[in-house]
Motif scaffolding. Structure first.
Motif, PDB file in Angstrom:
ATOM      1  N   MET A  92       0.835  -1.202   0.000  1.00 15.19           N
ATOM      2  CA  MET A  92       0.000   0.000   0.000  1.00 15.19           C
ATOM      3  C   MET A  92       0.872   1.255   0.000  1.00 15.19           C
ATOM      4  N   LEU A  93       1.869   1.291   0.885  1.00 16.60           N
ATOM      5  CA  LEU A  93       2.745   2.454   0.947  1.00 16.60           C
ATOM      6  C   LEU A  93       3.494   2.651  -0.365  1.00 16.60           C
ATOM      7  N   ARG A  94       3.936   1.547  -0.961  1.00 21.85           N
ATOM      8  CA  ARG A  94       4.660   1.647  -2.235  1.00 21.85           C
ATOM      9  C   ARG A  94       3.748   2.208  -3.326  1.00 21.85           C
ATOM     10  N   ARG A  95       2.503   1.777  -3.349  1.00 22.98           N
ATOM     11  CA  ARG A  95       1.558   2.265  -4.363  1.00 22.98           C
ATOM     12  C   ARG A  95       1.249   3.746  -4.170  1.00 22.98           C
ATOM     13  N   LEU A  96       1.069   4.159  -2.928  1.00 17.84           N
ATOM     14  CA  LEU A  96       0.770   5.562  -2.660  1.00 17.84           C
ATOM     15  C   LEU A  96       1.954   6.453  -3.012  1.00 17.84           C
ATOM     16  N   ARG A  97       3.157   5.971  -2.711  1.00 21.22           N
ATOM     17  CA  ARG A  97       4.359   6.730  -3.084  1.00 21.22           C
ATOM     18  C   ARG A  97       4.494   6.828  -4.602  1.00 21.22           C
ATOM     19  N   ALA A  98       4.241   5.707  -5.274  1.00 17.15           N
ATOM     20  CA  ALA A  98       4.352   5.689  -6.736  1.00 17.15           C
ATOM     21  C   ALA A  98       3.359   6.644  -7.380  1.00 17.15           C
ATOM     22  N   ALA A  99       2.246   6.885  -6.689  1.00 22.95           N
ATOM     23  CA  ALA A  99       1.236   7.811  -7.200  1.00 22.95           C
ATOM     24  C   ALA A  99       1.588   9.264  -6.887  1.00 22.95           C
ATOM     25  N   GLY A 100       2.711   9.481  -6.222  1.00 21.97           N
ATOM     26  CA  GLY A 100       3.170  10.841  -5.959  1.00 21.97           C
ATOM     27  C   GLY A 100       2.698  11.447  -4.658  1.00 21.97           C
ATOM     28  N   LEU A 101       2.102  10.641  -3.794  1.00 20.06           N
ATOM     29  CA  LEU A 101       1.603  11.164  -2.530  1.00 20.06           C
ATOM     30  C   LEU A 101       2.722  11.268  -1.494  1.00 20.06           C
ATOM     31  N   THR A 102       2.699  12.325  -0.714  1.00 18.25           N
ATOM     32  CA  THR A 102       3.594  12.466   0.428  1.00 18.25           C
ATOM     33  C   THR A 102       3.019  11.648   1.579  1.00 18.25           C
ATOM     34  N   LEU A 103       3.851  10.807   2.201  1.00 19.89           N
ATOM     35  CA  LEU A 103       3.375   9.895   3.248  1.00 19.89           C
ATOM     36  C   LEU A 103       4.023  10.234   4.585  1.00 19.89           C
ATOM     37  N   CYS A 104       3.164  10.451   5.585  1.00 21.30           N
ATOM     38  CA  CYS A 104       3.633  10.771   6.931  1.00 21.30           C
ATOM     39  C   CYS A 104       2.858   9.931   7.937  1.00 21.30           C
ATOM     40  N   THR A 105       3.479   9.617   9.047  1.00 16.97           N
ATOM     41  CA  THR A 105       2.711   9.043  10.146  1.00 16.97           C
ATOM     42  C   THR A 105       2.217  10.173  11.047  1.00 16.97           C
ATOM     43  N   ALA A 106       1.108   9.915  11.702  1.00  9.85           N
ATOM     44  CA  ALA A 106       0.569  10.814  12.722  1.00  9.85           C
ATOM     45  C   ALA A 106       0.068   9.896  13.838  1.00  9.85           C
ATOM     46  N   THR A 107       0.977   9.533  14.718  1.00  9.19           N
ATOM     47  CA  THR A 107       0.699   8.522  15.723  1.00  9.19           C
ATOM     48  C   THR A 107       0.811   9.087  17.130  1.00  9.19           C
ATOM     49  N   SER A 108       0.064   8.497  18.055  1.00  4.90           N
ATOM     50  CA  SER A 108       0.140   8.893  19.454  1.00  4.90           C
ATOM     51  C   SER A 108       1.408   8.363  20.130  1.00  4.90           C
ATOM     52  N   LYS A 109       2.113   7.465  19.474  1.00  2.00           N
ATOM     53  CA  LYS A 109       3.408   7.031  19.988  1.00  2.00           C
ATOM     54  C   LYS A 109       4.420   8.167  19.822  1.00  2.00           C
ATOM     55  N   PRO A 110       5.284   8.396  20.804  1.00  2.00           N
ATOM     56  CA  PRO A 110       6.345   9.389  20.622  1.00  2.00           C
ATOM     57  C   PRO A 110       7.242   9.018  19.444  1.00  2.00           C
ATOM     58  N   ILE A 111       7.768  10.025  18.778  1.00  5.95           N
ATOM     59  CA  ILE A 111       8.612   9.798  17.611  1.00  5.95           C
ATOM     60  C   ILE A 111       9.791   8.900  17.959  1.00  5.95           C
ATOM     61  N   GLN A 112      10.382   9.115  19.139  1.00  3.35           N
ATOM     62  CA  GLN A 112      11.541   8.320  19.542  1.00  3.35           C
ATOM     63  C   GLN A 112      11.192   6.846  19.742  1.00  3.35           C
ATOM     64  N   VAL A 113       9.906   6.573  20.034  1.00  2.00           N
ATOM     65  CA  VAL A 113       9.456   5.198  20.256  1.00  2.00           C
ATOM     66  C   VAL A 113       9.077   4.522  18.942  1.00  2.00           C
ATOM     67  N   VAL A 114       8.351   5.245  18.107  1.00  2.00           N
ATOM     68  CA  VAL A 114       7.805   4.617  16.900  1.00  2.00           C
ATOM     69  C   VAL A 114       8.836   4.467  15.785  1.00  2.00           C
ATOM     70  N   THR A 115       9.824   5.345  15.738  1.00  2.00           N
ATOM     71  CA  THR A 115      10.806   5.279  14.645  1.00  2.00           C
ATOM     72  C   THR A 115      11.547   3.944  14.588  1.00  2.00           C
TER      73      THR A 115
END
Length: 217
Positions: A92-115
């Motif tokens: 899914m992520l590969r298809r969305l990227r191939a379509a030119g979409l910018t992909l970001c996470t927006a998660t309640s996990k802290p960045i230091q934890v989720v990365t």
């Protein structure tokens, strides 16, 4: 033309099936804190911010912070490894990227934890930005996280869609003036999500990609 230039993705229940590790860690914390959770459906705490969860059980800021820190210490050792991408998430992520979409996470996990989790699961290279909460309370709600992501330079001027599985995702999108897409393979029910009138529902990662970019890449 696609109606969106960027997609903001929740992580728990949207990209990763992380419930086993979260539930394991919650049980451990409640046991350590001496809290009886007999009969409690812990699944409702998969997704929302930790402090919001612990505030249902502990009255003081000190207790809430202690529980939060206990959770993070334990999760970093064991729980964070007890997850896996949903079927089709990488494609899914590969298809969305191939379509030119910018992909970001927006998660309640802290960045230091989720990365490191996204790196371990092989999804980090497919994301343009890993956005999440802060370790302290300065960016602790989904609304705060979404605003943080939208404020990043790569998002300026872009039409964004928020994708998630819980009401916090839908509520955060609405508060930030974004359309939302609801996934039904995660931890929230259609009954939980419907009141927020999401633009679309997806029963799988493949269906989400199909709805956003069509059948072919």
């Amino acid at each position: 033309m696609l109606p969106y230039d960027a997609v903001l993705l929740d992580v728990d229940g949207t990209l990763l099936d992380s419930a086993p590790g979260i539930l394991f860690t919650l049980r451990e914390v409640f046991h350590t804190m001496g809290t009886d959770i007999t009969g409690v459906d812990l699944m409702r705490y998969v997704g929302p911010p930790l402090r919001k969860t612990f505030a249902e059980y502990y009255a003081s800021e000190e207790e809430i912070e202690r529980a939060t820190n206990l959770y993070r210490d334990s999760y970093a050792v064991t729980g964070c490894h007890m997850c896996k991408p949903y079927p089709g998430a990488e494609e899914m992520l590969r298809r969305l990227r191939a379509a030119g979409l910018t992909l970001c996470t927006a998660t309640s996990k802290p960045i230091q934890v989720v990365t490191p989790i996204l790196e371990e699961q092989g999804l980090a290279p497919l994301l343009d930005l890993i956005g999440g909460a802060s370790m302290d309370q300065s960016r602790d709600t989904k609304t705060d996280v979404i605003r943080f992501v939208l404020d990043q330079p790569l998002m300026h001027g872009k039409r964004a869609l928020m994708v998630g599985d819980r009401n916090d995702d839908m509520r955060g999108a609405a508060a930030c003036g974004l359309d939302a897409a609801a996934v039904l393979y995660g931890y929230g029910s259609k009954e939980e999500l419907a009141p927020f009138s999401p633009k679309l529902y997806a029963a799988s990662c493949k269906q989400l990609a199909d709805l956003l970019v069509g059948e072919s890449v």
